[in-house]
Design a protein around this motif. Structure first.
Motif, PDB file in Angstrom:
ATOM      1  N   LEU B 390      11.770  10.553   3.232  1.00 33.79           N
ATOM      2  CA  LEU B 390      10.242  10.888   3.450  1.00 33.79           C
ATOM      3  C   LEU B 390       9.766  10.654   1.965  1.00 33.79           C
ATOM      4  CD1 LEU B 390      10.499  13.843   5.603  1.00 33.79           C
ATOM      5  CD2 LEU B 390       9.661  11.908   6.085  1.00 33.79           C
ATOM      6  N   ILE B 391      10.553  11.371   0.985  1.00 34.68           N
ATOM      7  CA  ILE B 391       9.795  11.382  -0.608  1.00 34.68           C
ATOM      8  C   ILE B 391       9.727   9.857  -1.239  1.00 34.68           C
ATOM      9  CG2 ILE B 391      10.217  12.103  -2.885  1.00 34.68           C
ATOM     10  CD1 ILE B 391      11.721  14.391  -1.645  1.00 34.68           C
ATOM     11  N   PHE B 392      10.613   8.960  -0.932  1.00 40.51           N
ATOM     12  CA  PHE B 392      10.598   7.788  -1.432  1.00 40.51           C
ATOM     13  C   PHE B 392       9.924   6.679  -0.586  1.00 40.51           C
ATOM     14  CE2 PHE B 392      13.776   9.881  -4.011  1.00 40.51           C
ATOM     15  CZ  PHE B 392      13.501   9.673  -5.437  1.00 40.51           C
ATOM     16  N   GLY B 393       9.991   7.287   0.611  1.00 41.04           N
ATOM     17  CA  GLY B 393       9.178   6.232   1.658  1.00 41.04           C
ATOM     18  C   GLY B 393       7.797   6.391   1.775  1.00 41.04           C
ATOM     19  N   ILE B 394       7.059   7.843   1.323  1.00 42.69           N
ATOM     20  CA  ILE B 394       5.667   8.071   1.627  1.00 42.69           C
ATOM     21  C   ILE B 394       4.838   7.109   0.765  1.00 42.69           C
ATOM     22  CG2 ILE B 394       5.841   9.647  -0.296  1.00 42.69           C
ATOM     23  CD1 ILE B 394       4.130  10.242   3.255  1.00 42.69           C
ATOM     24  N   TYR B 395       5.353   6.624  -0.317  1.00 38.15           N
ATOM     25  CA  TYR B 395       4.540   5.898  -1.303  1.00 38.15           C
ATOM     26  C   TYR B 395       4.271   4.387  -0.686  1.00 38.15           C
ATOM     27  CZ  TYR B 395       2.946   3.103  -5.599  1.00 38.15           C
ATOM     28  OH  TYR B 395       2.428   2.299  -6.413  1.00 38.15           O
ATOM     29  N   PRO B 396       5.503   3.813  -0.651  1.00 39.76           N
ATOM     30  CA  PRO B 396       5.271   2.516   0.171  1.00 39.76           C
ATOM     31  C   PRO B 396       4.603   2.458   1.326  1.00 39.76           C
ATOM     32  CG  PRO B 396       7.520   2.836  -0.606  1.00 39.76           C
ATOM     33  CD  PRO B 396       6.948   3.969  -0.941  1.00 39.76           C
ATOM     34  N   ALA B 397       4.796   3.291   2.252  1.00 42.78           N
ATOM     35  CA  ALA B 397       4.117   3.598   3.394  1.00 42.78           C
ATOM     36  C   ALA B 397       2.839   3.855   3.307  1.00 42.78           C
ATOM     37  CB  ALA B 397       4.712   4.681   4.403  1.00 42.78           C
ATOM     38  N   ARG B 398       2.317   4.632   2.296  1.00 39.93           N
ATOM     39  CA  ARG B 398       0.861   4.780   2.306  1.00 39.93           C
ATOM     40  C   ARG B 398       0.042   3.581   1.774  1.00 39.93           C
ATOM     41  NH1 ARG B 398      -1.275  10.210   1.423  1.00 39.93           N
ATOM     42  NH2 ARG B 398      -2.879   9.144  -0.269  1.00 39.93           N
ATOM     43  N   LYS B 399       0.858   2.803   0.884  1.00 43.68           N
ATOM     44  CA  LYS B 399       0.394   1.558   0.556  1.00 43.68           C
ATOM     45  C   LYS B 399       0.197   0.676   1.572  1.00 43.68           C
ATOM     46  CE  LYS B 399       1.098  -1.505  -3.354  1.00 43.68           C
ATOM     47  NZ  LYS B 399       2.024  -1.860  -4.489  1.00 43.68           N
ATOM     48  N   ALA B 400       1.103   0.597   2.620  1.00 45.13           N
ATOM     49  CA  ALA B 400       1.191  -0.311   3.569  1.00 45.13           C
ATOM     50  C   ALA B 400      -0.319   0.171   4.415  1.00 45.13           C
ATOM     51  CB  ALA B 400       2.308  -0.372   4.616  1.00 45.13           C
ATOM     52  N   SER B 401      -0.390   1.379   4.695  1.00 41.40           N
ATOM     53  CA  SER B 401      -1.308   1.993   5.688  1.00 41.40           C
ATOM     54  C   SER B 401      -2.648   1.525   5.075  1.00 41.40           C
ATOM     55  CB  SER B 401      -1.095   3.351   5.870  1.00 41.40           C
ATOM     56  OG  SER B 401      -1.477   4.125   4.811  1.00 41.40           O
ATOM     57  N   ARG B 402      -2.928   1.528   3.771  1.00 44.57           N
ATOM     58  CA  ARG B 402      -4.244   1.397   3.166  1.00 44.57           C
ATOM     59  C   ARG B 402      -4.469   0.033   2.963  1.00 44.57           C
ATOM     60  NH1 ARG B 402      -4.371   6.282  -1.303  1.00 44.57           N
ATOM     61  NH2 ARG B 402      -4.539   7.907   0.394  1.00 44.57           N
ATOM     62  N   LYS B 403      -3.775  -0.952   3.576  1.00 45.54           N
ATOM     63  CA  LYS B 403      -4.219  -2.419   3.263  1.00 45.54           C
ATOM     64  C   LYS B 403      -5.362  -2.632   4.213  1.00 45.54           C
ATOM     65  CE  LYS B 403       0.277  -4.236   1.952  1.00 45.54           C
ATOM     66  NZ  LYS B 403      -0.140  -4.930   0.902  1.00 45.54           N
ATOM     67  N   SER B 404      -6.293  -3.402   3.683  1.00 49.47           N
ATOM     68  CA  SER B 404      -7.532  -3.797   4.479  1.00 49.47           C
ATOM     69  C   SER B 404      -6.947  -4.993   5.333  1.00 49.47           C
ATOM     70  CB  SER B 404      -8.561  -4.268   3.642  1.00 49.47           C
ATOM     71  OG  SER B 404      -9.022  -5.661   4.218  1.00 49.47           O
ATOM     72  N   PRO B 405      -7.291  -4.757   6.792  1.00 45.49           N
ATOM     73  CA  PRO B 405      -6.370  -5.899   7.857  1.00 45.49           C
ATOM     74  C   PRO B 405      -6.836  -7.162   7.372  1.00 45.49           C
ATOM     75  CG  PRO B 405      -8.218  -4.461   8.747  1.00 45.49           C
ATOM     76  CD  PRO B 405      -8.092  -3.511   7.569  1.00 45.49           C
ATOM     77  N   MET B 406      -8.220  -7.556   6.861  1.00 47.01           N
ATOM     78  CA  MET B 406      -8.680  -8.511   6.685  1.00 47.01           C
ATOM     79  C   MET B 406      -7.995  -9.320   5.628  1.00 47.01           C
ATOM     80  SD  MET B 406     -11.912 -10.537   5.141  1.00 47.01           S
ATOM     81  CE  MET B 406     -11.668  -9.181   3.857  1.00 47.01           C
ATOM     82  N   GLU B 407      -7.917  -8.432   4.365  1.00 41.60           N
ATOM     83  CA  GLU B 407      -7.259  -9.007   3.087  1.00 41.60           C
ATOM     84  C   GLU B 407      -5.841  -9.232   3.470  1.00 41.60           C
ATOM     85  OE1 GLU B 407      -8.291  -6.595   0.067  1.00 41.60           O
ATOM     86  OE2 GLU B 407     -10.398  -7.015   0.238  1.00 41.60           O
TER      87      GLU B 407
END
Lengths: 240, 412
Positions: B390-407
């Motif tokens: 959870l601790i080390f996964g949250i940062y990459p996961a947040r990064k993934a979730s915030r990507k703009s779909p078009m970009e």
């Protein structure tokens, strides 16, 4: 005016890179009724894809208004937008964008994972969509085993699996030979006949022949917007 | 998104990169494995020592000279001579200490003992006859020395089974004369093989009357310790108090801080051992936890790579209707599944190694080193593994979730 299916008003898209401003779209206004087949044509860099991305909720305009089913998109939250993309919109991309090492069936099923369709109905729905593009014999093939034309048909099946009201196709024939390309466009035409609104970006004029309306972009602006005369059409009015 | 779908999506994501997933897991496996290993060996050691201490019986009380050792420098105090005959007699007086069963002084020496051409170095214990009861061992051949022999400072010895084996081999030992530090002792009893009691290897022991040991072997007039047995377990605290008061009065001590002796009970020792092994275990686990931290960073690193690599996939999922939450949970779950599998494998590996270690250690110290599967450590391990995910996964996961779909879709 708010009652139109899809309407954009004075849309502008500006990309800023430091001091430089690039206008990808400027002063775009038109509306589209349900059931239209709109081809968007124009040279590269004319803003076709940008427009399609904005219409398909993948991107937002810098200025201007976009009304979808009478509602301004400013009223939608990110989650709302995701739901609209899931339920009302289907996308077909030039590069297919199928998941690698994944079966045709699972690729087409993908949008259903994000919908609330009950598990029991899923398989049936997926099979019907695959049948609609004529690939029933390829259910368990991996996407990499298919030809380009077949891949694009899988992508179309994926786009229509949620029975969307509008399908956006961004140069779906761009990576295909002319025969497969024609087959793909023919399928889009059939979908249009069944009531789906279609937006089709294309270079080739021949694919635009299927459309009921052709919007030509040049340098980010609408150069022309005409109804294809030999087809019966009620749409295609340029908003003055 | 349904949980079931989320699971399938995450597992599929991991499966497409099997070898990378496996290597990433390795960091977590090693981390959890070390923790489980340390905890299981620590628990084994603790149980072993506690068993040994309990072997003395819960009624046993130790009186030793000097203040309670608090550090290496105070070990000197163990050699003070505050416990002599006078103290022994005082403690034997019921008016001073009630509920005392038996008392034996102990005089311990490491000495050479010989018979014929054979000479060994071994522990020679000077004690009274009741040491048999305290150690729960009685001669299988011959007899133990009596009170009379103690009073007469007789040169008699009772020997452990290994001493007998080394000195006499297959031949008869009873009644033979052995030489302990220039003095001839007659073997009157032979103890059965018993192994270790309270970290004393009975089999390597020669027991002689404490009076004899004092006078002829070590040449001292004090005792190394006194072992007092309370009549009942309930009486132990009272007996301890009585002993302390009696000795303080005898030595004219008013301030307990200045005691020239200390009294410990079996419960005391067990408590202390518990504390020491507990501290050691925590220390070692903390060191092992560092490897878990490294493993966690490995997970984060790989998840970041994975997020970048799968940018187009993220864009596609978003274009098809995945919400930010869906994407966040997908990648978070991937990280947690990795660490969870790593945790479970680590627990299995740690428990296996712990079992092997218990066999090896048991052989080295020639004691029954018990292996117990550390259930609490295992649960802790799973919990920690999930937390690391959870601790080390949250940062990459947040990064993934915030990507703009078009970009994301345009990403090459």
């Amino acid at each position: 005016m708010a009652g139109r299916f899809l309407r954009v008003e004075k849309i502008e898209k500006v990309y800023r890179d430091g001091e430089n401003e690039t206008f990808a779209l400027r002063d775009i206004s038109f509306y589209v009724e349900k059931g239209e087949f709109v081809a968007i044509i124009g040279p590269s860099g004319s803003g076709k894809s940008t427009l399609l991305h904005i219409l398909g909720f993948l991107d937002q305009p810098t200025h201007g208004q976009y009304y979808f089913e009478g509602k301004s998109i400013e009223e939608f939250s990110d989650a709302d937008l995701a739901r609209i993309r899931n339920k009302k919109i289907g996308f077909v991309f030039q590069a297919f964008n199928l998941l690698p090492r994944t079966s045709v069936f699972d690729n087409v099923k993908l949008p259903l994972l994000y919908s609330d369709l009950s598990l029991s109905l899923r398989n049936e729905t997926v099979k019907r969509a695959i049948e609609a593009v004529g690939l029933s014999g390829r259910l368990s093939h991996e996407s990499s085993q298919l030809s380009g034309g077949e891949k694009q048909r899988v992508a179309i099946a994926r786009a229509l699996v949620n029975n969307p009201s509008v399908i956006f196709a961004d140069e779906p024939t761009g990576n295909l030979d002319s025969k497969s390309g024609a087959a793909v466009v023919k399928i889009l035409k059939e979908l249009n006949d069944r009531g789906h609104t279609i937006f089709l970006i294309t270079h080739e004029t021949y694919t635009a022949e299927y459309a009921k309306r052709i919007i030509r972009l040049f340098d980010g602006k609408i150069e022309s917007d005409r109804v294809v005369s030999r087809r019966r059409s009620t749409a295609g009015q340029f908003i003055k | 998104m349904k949980l079931q779908d989320l699971l399938v999506v995450s597992v599929t994501g991991l499966k497409t990169n099997k070898s990378r997933s496996a290597l990433t897991i390795l960091g977590i496996v090693i981390g959890i494995m070390s923790i489980i290993l340390v905890m299981s060996v620590g628990e084994g050691a603790q149980n072993l020592i506690l068993d040994q201490i309990r072997g003395l019986g819960s009624r046993t009380i130790f009186v030793e000279p000097g203040r309670e050792p608090t550090g290496p420098s105070s070990f000197v105090e163990m050699f003070t001579d505050s416990l002599k005959d006078r103290e022994l007699e005082a403690l034997r007086t019921p008016a001073n200490v009630q509920n005392v069963g038996k008392i034996t002084p102990l005089v311990m020496n490491m000495m050479s003992a010989g018979y014929g051409n054979e000479t060994i170095r071994t522990n020679v214990l000077g004690a009274s006859d009741i040491v048999t009861e305290i150690l729960d061992v009685f001669p299988q051949e011959g007899i133990f020395f009596s009170e009379e022999e103690i009073n007469q400072r007789s040169s008699v010895a009772v020997i452990g089974s290994e001493v007998r084996e080394k000195l006499f081999g297959p031949s008869d030992a009873l009644g033979k004369k052995i030489k302990i530090k220039d003095r001839i002792f007659r073997v009157i009893g032979i103890l059965p093989p018993k192994g270790t009691v309270s970290l004393f290897n009975i089999d390597e022991l020669i027991i002689v009357p404490y009076t004899t040991a004092q006078q002829y072997l070590s040449g001292i007039n004090y005792y190394n310790s006194l072992i007092v047995q309370a009549k009942t377990e309930e009486a132990v605290p009272r007996v301890v108090q009585d002993i302390e008061w009696t000795l303080r009065e005898l030595h004219g001590i008013t301030d307990p801080e200045k005691d020239d002796f200390h009294v410990t009970t079996q419960a005391n020792i067990a408590e202390r051992v518990n504390m020491v092994t507990g501290i050691l275990t925590v220390l070692l686990v903390s060191i092992a936890a560092i490897s878990l931290l490294v493993g966690g960073i490995g997970i984060m690193n790989i998840m970041l790579v994975s997020v970048t690599e799968r940018t187009r996939e993220i864009g596609l999922r978003k274009a098809l209707g995945a919400t930010n939450r869906d994407v966040l949970f997908q990648f978070l779950l991937e990280a947690v599944i990795l660490t969870l599998i790593g945790g479970i494998l680590g627990i299995l590996a740690g428990a296996t190694l712990g079992f092997v270690a218990s066999l090896i250690l048991g052989r080295i110290v020639s004691l029954g080193w018990s292996f117990s599967f550390p259930v609490i450590a295992a649960l802790l391990g799973v919990g920690v593994a999930v937390c690391v995910g959870l601790i080390f996964g949250i940062y990459p996961a947040r990064k993934a979730s915030r990507k703009s779909p078009m970009e994301a879709l345009r990403y090459e």
